[in-house]
Design a protein around this motif. Structure first.
Motif, PDB file in Angstrom:
ATOM      1  N   PHE A 130      72.747  44.004  41.924  1.00  0.00           N
ATOM      2  CA  PHE A 130      71.541  44.837  42.446  1.00  0.00           C
ATOM      3  C   PHE A 130      70.480  44.118  41.333  1.00  0.00           C
ATOM      4  CE2 PHE A 130      69.255  48.061  39.853  1.00  0.00           C
ATOM      5  CZ  PHE A 130      68.118  48.700  41.112  1.00  0.00           C
ATOM      6  N   ASP A 131      69.579  44.244  42.385  1.00  0.00           N
ATOM      7  CA  ASP A 131      67.644  43.245  41.610  1.00  0.00           C
ATOM      8  C   ASP A 131      67.149  44.715  41.316  1.00  0.00           C
ATOM      9  OD1 ASP A 131      65.682  41.748  41.596  1.00  0.00           O
ATOM     10  OD2 ASP A 131      65.653  42.177  43.781  1.00  0.00           O
ATOM     11  N   SER A 132      67.222  44.225  40.526  1.00  0.00           N
ATOM     12  CA  SER A 132      66.444  45.599  39.535  1.00  0.00           C
ATOM     13  C   SER A 132      64.904  44.973  39.611  1.00  0.00           C
ATOM     14  CB  SER A 132      66.183  45.747  37.563  1.00  0.00           C
ATOM     15  OG  SER A 132      66.250  44.258  36.963  1.00  0.00           O
TER      16      SER A 132
ATOM     17  N   MET B 196      71.419  46.423  48.038  1.00  0.00           N
ATOM     18  CA  MET B 196      71.897  45.844  49.019  1.00  0.00           C
ATOM     19  C   MET B 196      71.800  44.504  49.183  1.00  0.00           C
ATOM     20  SD  MET B 196      69.043  44.944  50.438  1.00  0.00           S
ATOM     21  CE  MET B 196      68.122  44.550  51.989  1.00  0.00           C
ATOM     22  N   ASP B 197      71.215  43.645  48.048  1.00  0.00           N
ATOM     23  CA  ASP B 197      70.213  42.938  47.715  1.00  0.00           C
ATOM     24  C   ASP B 197      71.740  41.831  47.591  1.00  0.00           C
ATOM     25  OD1 ASP B 197      68.156  40.768  47.458  1.00  0.00           O
ATOM     26  OD2 ASP B 197      68.266  41.047  45.520  1.00  0.00           O
ATOM     27  N   MET B 198      73.196  41.623  48.121  1.00  0.00           N
ATOM     28  CA  MET B 198      73.517  40.570  48.593  1.00  0.00           C
ATOM     29  C   MET B 198      73.985  41.319  49.798  1.00  0.00           C
ATOM     30  SD  MET B 198      75.490  43.943  48.894  1.00  0.00           S
ATOM     31  CE  MET B 198      76.804  43.555  49.278  1.00  0.00           C
TER      32      MET B 198
ATOM     33  N   ALA C 147      62.335  36.773  41.029  1.00  0.00           N
ATOM     34  CA  ALA C 147      62.772  35.408  42.684  1.00  0.00           C
ATOM     35  C   ALA C 147      63.531  35.148  41.898  1.00  0.00           C
ATOM     36  CB  ALA C 147      61.202  34.781  42.878  1.00  0.00           C
ATOM     37  N   GLU C 148      64.713  35.911  41.979  1.00  0.00           N
ATOM     38  CA  GLU C 148      65.956  35.595  41.336  1.00  0.00           C
ATOM     39  C   GLU C 148      66.866  35.402  42.407  1.00  0.00           C
ATOM     40  OE1 GLU C 148      65.655  38.673  42.370  1.00  0.00           O
ATOM     41  OE2 GLU C 148      67.159  38.626  43.892  1.00  0.00           O
ATOM     42  N   GLY C 149      66.405  35.463  43.729  1.00  0.00           N
ATOM     43  CA  GLY C 149      67.193  35.410  44.387  1.00  0.00           C
ATOM     44  C   GLY C 149      67.524  33.834  44.622  1.00  0.00           C
TER      45      GLY C 149
ATOM     46  N   ALA D 217      70.461  35.436  53.067  1.00  0.00           N
ATOM     47  CA  ALA D 217      69.837  35.801  52.046  1.00  0.00           C
ATOM     48  C   ALA D 217      68.635  36.911  51.604  1.00  0.00           C
ATOM     49  CB  ALA D 217      69.403  34.240  50.596  1.00  0.00           C
ATOM     50  N   THR D 218      69.068  38.255  51.059  1.00  0.00           N
ATOM     51  CA  THR D 218      67.651  38.794  51.455  1.00  0.00           C
ATOM     52  C   THR D 218      66.728  38.592  50.716  1.00  0.00           C
ATOM     53  OG1 THR D 218      69.400  40.224  49.540  1.00  0.00           O
ATOM     54  CG2 THR D 218      68.963  41.277  51.780  1.00  0.00           C
ATOM     55  N   LEU D 219      65.854  37.250  50.930  1.00  0.00           N
ATOM     56  CA  LEU D 219      64.802  36.749  49.406  1.00  0.00           C
ATOM     57  C   LEU D 219      64.006  37.262  49.581  1.00  0.00           C
ATOM     58  CD1 LEU D 219      65.795  33.948  48.136  1.00  0.00           C
ATOM     59  CD2 LEU D 219      64.561  32.989  49.098  1.00  0.00           C
TER      60      LEU D 219
ATOM     61  N   GLY E  98      76.053  32.663  50.261  1.00  0.00           N
ATOM     62  CA  GLY E  98      75.429  33.981  50.249  1.00  0.00           C
ATOM     63  C   GLY E  98      74.718  34.222  48.964  1.00  0.00           C
ATOM     64  N   LYS E  99      73.848  34.968  48.828  1.00  0.00           N
ATOM     65  CA  LYS E  99      73.339  35.812  47.595  1.00  0.00           C
ATOM     66  C   LYS E  99      74.203  37.002  47.650  1.00  0.00           C
ATOM     67  CE  LYS E  99      68.495  37.936  46.509  1.00  0.00           C
ATOM     68  NZ  LYS E  99      67.452  37.815  46.417  1.00  0.00           N
ATOM     69  N   GLY E 100      74.650  36.803  46.621  1.00  0.00           N
ATOM     70  CA  GLY E 100      75.140  38.253  46.723  1.00  0.00           C
ATOM     71  C   GLY E 100      74.799  38.501  45.011  1.00  0.00           C
TER      72      GLY E 100
HETATM   73 ZN    ZN Z   1      66.757  40.027  45.195  1.00  0.00          ZN
END
Ligand code: ZN
Ligand code: BES
Ligand code: MN
Length: 488
Positions: free
Chosen positions: A258-260, A276-278, A337-339, A362-364, A253-255
């Motif tokens: 927070f994705d700024s 919700m990027d986790m 593009a961190e996920g 993943a919320t990719l 799982g992508k956790g």
């Molecule tokens: Zn992300």
């Protein structure tokens, strides 16, 4: 709300609220037919009518709900109807209610019972943790829902209820995690929640912090987490190791708590949604909860890369080249593009278990939401049999997935001139190139990637069992797929 099954005749049952479903054009049982104006009831899907039968029945209230046409029965409709009933029961401040199990053509009683338990519990979900201004009556919850069955269906229905209950609680756990604000759900807090889950079921868990990750070479996760004061974690929970010889599946799982966007920072508008990027991690934990509850006979290793993507003086930058756990190098072109970078390490780690399948959630990419909207999960796989399993499971569980290709030309798009791969290939085919990037970290293991960026969150109440906010998507599909796999 407790959900149980019991044999009983609905029209002879004393309860605060009796829920009776009816098909379109199906005549109502006589004591009810006598109580209403015939023109007030058609039975079309989701129509409701509340009746006070007084002395005509032992139930204090009867809620009639339409199931629609009998010729096109659909378990998702049953889930919705159950959700509507549970919400109405709560509005009426009912303590106990009874739901008469309908016969649904082509669907065994167990599956119908599961759909009712699922729908009523999913429809009852609310996230009230941060509401301080509610009156006690606004917090009212229905105590018990009894599924009334014909005598010979009681056992089957009870099995269905147990399954629906486990799945719904897994989904609601995933929703809770994804609804939590990022100041309260940091990577460390996510690891604590995973620890609580592991403890509840007596499962072995490993949580790696930055020091251990540095020693072991998690160059992807560490780089992504470097710009945040909330340090990253890598979480591994091991369920059912005793079944390893039968079947081992890794759930990754992508956790991103927070994705700024990091240095490649996102626009301000809607950035709050990136709490919700986790959701991939949340779905993995929710599914594990249900799998443990149902004691499915397989080994499931849950792997979560948890980090916060923030810009600061020590943040990773566009232009950086990272050395991942696999030894492969990544050229960073866009820190947003961190996920895929976090997943690269987690997918590498998963191979230690020599699994029969690796499935990541993943919320990719925003691109998958452009392609499929909120109505389907994007599915990618290097193995057709695995893809088919997941597609079928999604269909059966009411969480559709749609497969996109991973042809060689897409894989070319993520090659880098100076490193092994690059983390962004521009706007074209954005969801596919993200998946092609992941594929280069799974070796020859059967692998599937579920891009849930379009489905993990909803701003409108799209279905009665799906309130606004986190959807918990993926849990139902995963549990269905793994249950089917252990049965065949
Ligand atoms: Zn992300
Ligand atoms: N977390 C986002 C993807 C996302 C977008 C999830 C919308 C949920 C809703 C991901 O980390 C991201 O930022 N992806 C970029 C990739 C791009 C920079 C190559 C995107 O989709 O724009
Ligand atoms: Mn991002």
């Amino acid at each position: 709300m407790r959900v149980t099954a019991a044999a009983g005749d609905p029209l002879a049952t004393a309860t605060d609220l009796l829920v009776l479903t009816s098909w379109e054009e199906e005549p109502l049982p006589s004591p009810l037919a006598d109580l209403i104006e015939p023109g007030d009831w058609s039975g079309k899907a989701k129509q409701t009518l509340l009746i006070y039968p007084r002395d005509a029945l032992p139930a204090r209230r009867v809620l009639l709900i339409g199931l629609g046409r009998r010729s096109s029965p659909d378990l998702d409709q049953v889930r919705e109807v159950a959700a509507i009933a549970a919400q109405r029961a709560r509005e009426l401040k009912v303590e106990r209610c009874a739901f008469a199990l309908p016969g649904v053509p082509d669907h065994p009683a167990e599956a119908v019972a599961a759909a009712i338990a699922e729908g009523s519990l999913l429809g009852s979900y609310r996230f009230l943790e941060y509401k301080t201004d509610l009156k006690p009556e606004d917090r009212h919850e229905v105590d018990e829902l009894t599924l009334l069955t014909p005598g010979d269906a009681e056992e089957e229905a009870a099995r269905g209820v147990a399954r629906g209950d486990a799945v719904a609680r897994g989904v609601n756990l995933a929703r809770d995690l994804a609804n939590l604000p990022p100041n309260d759900l940091t990577p460390a807090r996510l690891a604590e929640r995973a620890q609580e889950l592991a403890t509840a079921f007596g499962l072995p868990i490993t949580v790696l912090g930055p020091t251990e990750m540095r020693e072991q070479g998690f160059g992807g996760i560490l780089a992504v987490g470097r710009g945040s004061a909330n340090e990253p974690r890598f979480i591994v929970i091991d369920y059912g190791a005793q079944y390893a010889d039968a079947l081992t599946v890794c759930l990754v799982g992508k956790g991103m708590t927070f994705d700024s966007g990091g240095i490649s920072i996102k626009p301000a508008e809607n950035m709050d949604a990136m709490k919700m990027d986790m959701s991939g991690a949340a779905a993995v934990l929710g599914a594990l909860h249900a799998i443990a509850e149902l004691q499915l006979p397989l080994r499931v290793v849950a792997l979560i890369g948890a980090a916060e993507n923030m810009p600061d003086g020590s943040a990773y930058r566009p232009g950086d080249i990272l050395k991942t756990l696999s030894g492969k190098t990544i050229e960073v072109l866009n820190t947003d593009a961190e996920g895929r970078i976090v997943l690269a390490d987690a997918l590498t780690y998963a191979q230690r278990y020599h699994p029969s399948a690796i499935i990541d959630l993943a919320t990719l990419t925003g691109a998958i939401s452009v392609a499929l909207g909120p109505h389907a999960i994007g599915l990618f796989a290097n193995d057709d049999a695995l893809a088919q399993r997941l597609l079928r499971a999604g269909e059966a569980a009411g969480e559709r997935a749609w497969q996109l290709p991973l042809w060689q030309p897409y894989r070319e798009m993520v090659k880098s001139d100076i490193a092994d791969v690059r983390n962004s290939a521009g706007r074209q085919a954005g969801a596919i190139t993200a998946a092609a990037f992941l594929q280069s970290f799974v070796g020859d293991y059967p692998w599937a990637h579920l891009d849930i960026a379009g489905t993990a969150w909803t701003d409108s109440k799209s279905k009665a069992y799906q309130p606004k906010g986190a959807t918990g998507v993926g849990v139902r599909l995963l549990v269905q797929a793994l249950r089917d796999w252990t049965q065949k």
